[in-house]
Design a protein around this motif. Structure first.
Motif, PDB file in Angstrom:
ATOM      1  N   ASN A 111      -5.462  -0.390   2.644  1.00 24.51           N
ATOM      2  CA  ASN A 111      -5.214  -0.383   1.198  1.00 24.51           C
ATOM      3  C   ASN A 111      -6.373  -0.980   0.403  1.00 24.51           C
ATOM      4  O   ASN A 111      -6.381  -0.921  -0.817  1.00 24.51           O
ATOM      5  CB  ASN A 111      -3.924  -1.131   0.872  1.00 24.51           C
ATOM      6  CG  ASN A 111      -2.715  -0.373   1.368  1.00 24.51           C
ATOM      7  OD1 ASN A 111      -2.700   0.863   1.319  1.00 24.51           O
ATOM      8  ND2 ASN A 111      -1.717  -1.082   1.867  1.00 24.51           N
ATOM      9  N   HIS A 115      -7.872   4.868  -2.672  1.00 21.13           N
ATOM     10  CA  HIS A 115      -6.978   5.933  -2.215  1.00 21.13           C
ATOM     11  C   HIS A 115      -5.985   6.311  -3.310  1.00 21.13           C
ATOM     12  O   HIS A 115      -5.857   5.624  -4.319  1.00 21.13           O
ATOM     13  CB  HIS A 115      -6.207   5.491  -0.961  1.00 21.13           C
ATOM     14  CG  HIS A 115      -5.270   4.341  -1.212  1.00 21.13           C
ATOM     15  ND1 HIS A 115      -5.702   3.037  -1.323  1.00 21.13           N
ATOM     16  CD2 HIS A 115      -3.931   4.301  -1.394  1.00 21.13           C
ATOM     17  CE1 HIS A 115      -4.672   2.246  -1.563  1.00 21.13           C
ATOM     18  NE2 HIS A 115      -3.575   2.990  -1.618  1.00 21.13           N
ATOM     19  N   ASP A 117      -1.874   7.128  -3.452  1.00 21.47           N
ATOM     20  CA  ASP A 117      -0.724   6.928  -2.569  1.00 21.47           C
ATOM     21  C   ASP A 117      -0.147   8.263  -2.090  1.00 21.47           C
ATOM     22  O   ASP A 117       0.032   9.200  -2.876  1.00 21.47           O
ATOM     23  CB  ASP A 117       0.375   6.132  -3.287  1.00 21.47           C
ATOM     24  CG  ASP A 117      -0.008   4.661  -3.421  1.00 21.47           C
ATOM     25  OD1 ASP A 117      -0.784   4.160  -2.594  1.00 21.47           O
ATOM     26  OD2 ASP A 117       0.507   4.016  -4.371  1.00 21.47           O
ATOM     27  N   HIS A 264      -6.767   4.006  -6.473  1.00 20.05           N
ATOM     28  CA  HIS A 264      -6.693   2.544  -6.599  1.00 20.05           C
ATOM     29  C   HIS A 264      -7.031   1.881  -5.267  1.00 20.05           C
ATOM     30  O   HIS A 264      -7.078   2.535  -4.217  1.00 20.05           O
ATOM     31  CB  HIS A 264      -5.292   2.132  -7.052  1.00 20.05           C
ATOM     32  CG  HIS A 264      -4.222   2.520  -6.088  1.00 20.05           C
ATOM     33  ND1 HIS A 264      -3.698   3.785  -6.033  1.00 20.05           N
ATOM     34  CD2 HIS A 264      -3.619   1.831  -5.089  1.00 20.05           C
ATOM     35  CE1 HIS A 264      -2.810   3.850  -5.056  1.00 20.05           C
ATOM     36  NE2 HIS A 264      -2.739   2.677  -4.463  1.00 20.05           N
ATOM     37  N   ARG A 279       6.646  -2.039  -3.980  1.00 15.09           N
ATOM     38  CA  ARG A 279       6.344  -0.774  -4.651  1.00 15.09           C
ATOM     39  C   ARG A 279       7.510   0.191  -4.531  1.00 15.09           C
ATOM     40  O   ARG A 279       8.132   0.288  -3.472  1.00 15.09           O
ATOM     41  CB  ARG A 279       5.103  -0.156  -4.022  1.00 15.09           C
ATOM     42  CG  ARG A 279       4.535   1.015  -4.817  1.00 15.09           C
ATOM     43  CD  ARG A 279       3.346   1.622  -4.097  1.00 15.09           C
ATOM     44  NE  ARG A 279       3.786   2.703  -3.239  1.00 15.09           N
ATOM     45  CZ  ARG A 279       3.139   3.100  -2.143  1.00 15.09           C
ATOM     46  NH1 ARG A 279       2.045   2.501  -1.747  1.00 15.09           N
ATOM     47  NH2 ARG A 279       3.613   4.104  -1.433  1.00 15.09           N
TER      48      ARG A 279
HETATM   49 FE   LIG Z   1      -1.783   2.279  -2.560  1.00 15.55          FE
END
Ligand SMILES: [Fe+2]
Length: 295
Positions: A111, A115, A117, A264, A279
Motif C-alpha cells: 500500500n 495504486h 484500490d 493513492h 476502509r
Molecule cells: Fe489503497
C-alpha cells in the motif's frame, strides 16, 4: 443537512462541512456528495467519530460494498473486522501491532506504492472511504494523485498512443515489485491478472483519466520490460507534486476518493504504534475491458 464543499488543492479535493455522517443522510445530501465526488474526485470530512455500522450505512448510499478476501492474504480466522470493513490498520485480532516480520505486514507494505484500490479485480472499485479511528502523530500520510489532471497534461502524441492500450493488473506484480514473492499456489490463483484499459472515461463528467496502478505488470501485446518501463514513466509523470494532495491524518478524519479518477499511497510511519484505519469500498458496476477466459 446543508453540505458545503471548499476546494483545498489547485486541481482537485474538496473539504466538506455541514455533514454528520453518524446520522442517516437524505437523498439531496447524497446527491450533493456524489456531485462533489464527480467534480473533486476526493472529499475530506473532519470530526466523524464513526462506528463500523455507521460507516457501512453511509457507504451503502453510493452502491454495493466490496468484501475483504480477494485483496489480501489474511486468513478468515485472523480477521479483526467484519468482511465489509477492509482492515488497513497495522493490527492483529488483539488490536496489537503486527510483528515487524509478520507476513501480513509484508504484504500490506504494497500500500506504500501508488495504486488504485481493487484495480486487480475484473470489476474494479468505484469509491474508497477511509476512516481514521486511531491516527499516528508522525508519518502515515495518505497521498492522492489526480489522474484526470495527469492525463490532461500529456502531449497529444502520448494521448493517441495510449488511448486503446490494455494493461494486466495483479497483486502478484505490486508485491513482487517490493520483493514479496512467497505466495502459495492458492494465493497465486486468487491473484490471477485481470485486464484494464489504461485510459478511462468518467461515466458522468466524460473526463478522461490515466488508469494507473502499481498492480500493473504488463501491457497487452508489449514485451514486459518495455511495458514496465513505460508504466513507470507514466506513474512518475502522474505523481508530480502539482497533481498530488497530501492528507495528514487527524483522529476521526474521513476521506473518500474515486478510484476511477485517482491513485493513492500511504507513507511510512513507526509501525510499533497503533494506527487503526478502516476502509469501506463501493464496488464498481462494469469491467473496463473484456477479460480473457482461462483455458
Ligand atoms: Fe489503497
Amino acid at each position: 443537512m446543508t453540505v458545503s464543499i471548499r476546494q483545498i488543492h489547485p486541481v482537485f479535493v474538496g473539504e466538506v462541512s455541514g455533514c454528520d455522517l453518524t446520522q442517516p443522510i437524505d437523498r439531496a445530501t447524497v446527491a450533493a456528495i456524489e456531485t462533489g465526488m464527480d467534480r473533486y474526485a476526493v472529499l475530506v470530512f473532519h470530526d466523524q467519530a464513526l462506528t463500523d455500522d455507521q460507516q457501512m450505512a453511509f457507504t451503502r448510499n453510493f452502491g454495493t460494498l466490496e468484501t475483504t478476501g480477494a485483496g489480501n492474504i489474511t486468513k478468515p480466522h485472523e480477521l479483526r473486522l467484519q468482511p465489509e470493513m477492509i482492515d488497513v490498520s497495522n493490527l492483529d485480532r488483539e488490536n496489537k501491532p503486527l510483528a515487524l516480520d509478520d507476513r501480513r505486514r509484508m504484504f500490506n507494505l504494497g500500500n506504500r506504492l501508488w495504486h488504485s484500490d481493487s484495480s486487480f479485480k475484473a470489476i474494479p472499485a468505484k469509491y474508497s472511504l477511509l476512516s481514521g479511528r486511531i491516527t499516528v502523530e508522525k508519518g502515515g500520510n495518505t497521498e492522492v494523485a489526480d489522474m484526470r489532471a495527469a492525463y490532461d497534461a500529456l502531449d497529444a502524441e502520448t494521448k493517441a498512443e495510449i488511448e486503446d492500450l490494455v494493461c494486466e493488473h495483479s497483486l502478484i506484480y505490486s508485491r513482487g515489485a517490493l520483493g514479496f514473492t512467497e505466495l502459495s499456489e492458492d494465493e497465486r490463483k486468487k491473484f490471477t491478472p485481470v485486464r484494464q484499459r489504461l485510459v478511462r472515461t468518467h461515466p458522468v463528467t466524460g473526463r478522461k483519466s490515466l488508469y494507473l496502478s502499481s498492480h500493473i505488470g504488463t501491457i497487452v501485446g508489449w514485451p514486459m520490460p518495455e511495458a514496465r518501463a513505460f508504466i513507470r514513466d507514466l506513474i512518475d509523470h502522474a505523481t508530480q507534486p502539482q497533481f498530488v494532495y497530501v492528507h495528514k491524518w487527524r483522529r476521526y478524519d474521513f476521506v473518500m476518493w474515486d478510484n476511477r479518477q485517482t491513485m493513492h499511497r500511504v507513507r511510512r510511519f513507526d509501525e510499533t504504534q497503533v494506527r487503526d484505519m478502516r476502509r469501506t469500498t463501493v464496488a464498481g458496476d462494469a469491467p473496463t475491458t473484456a477479460q480473457v477466459q482461462a483455458a
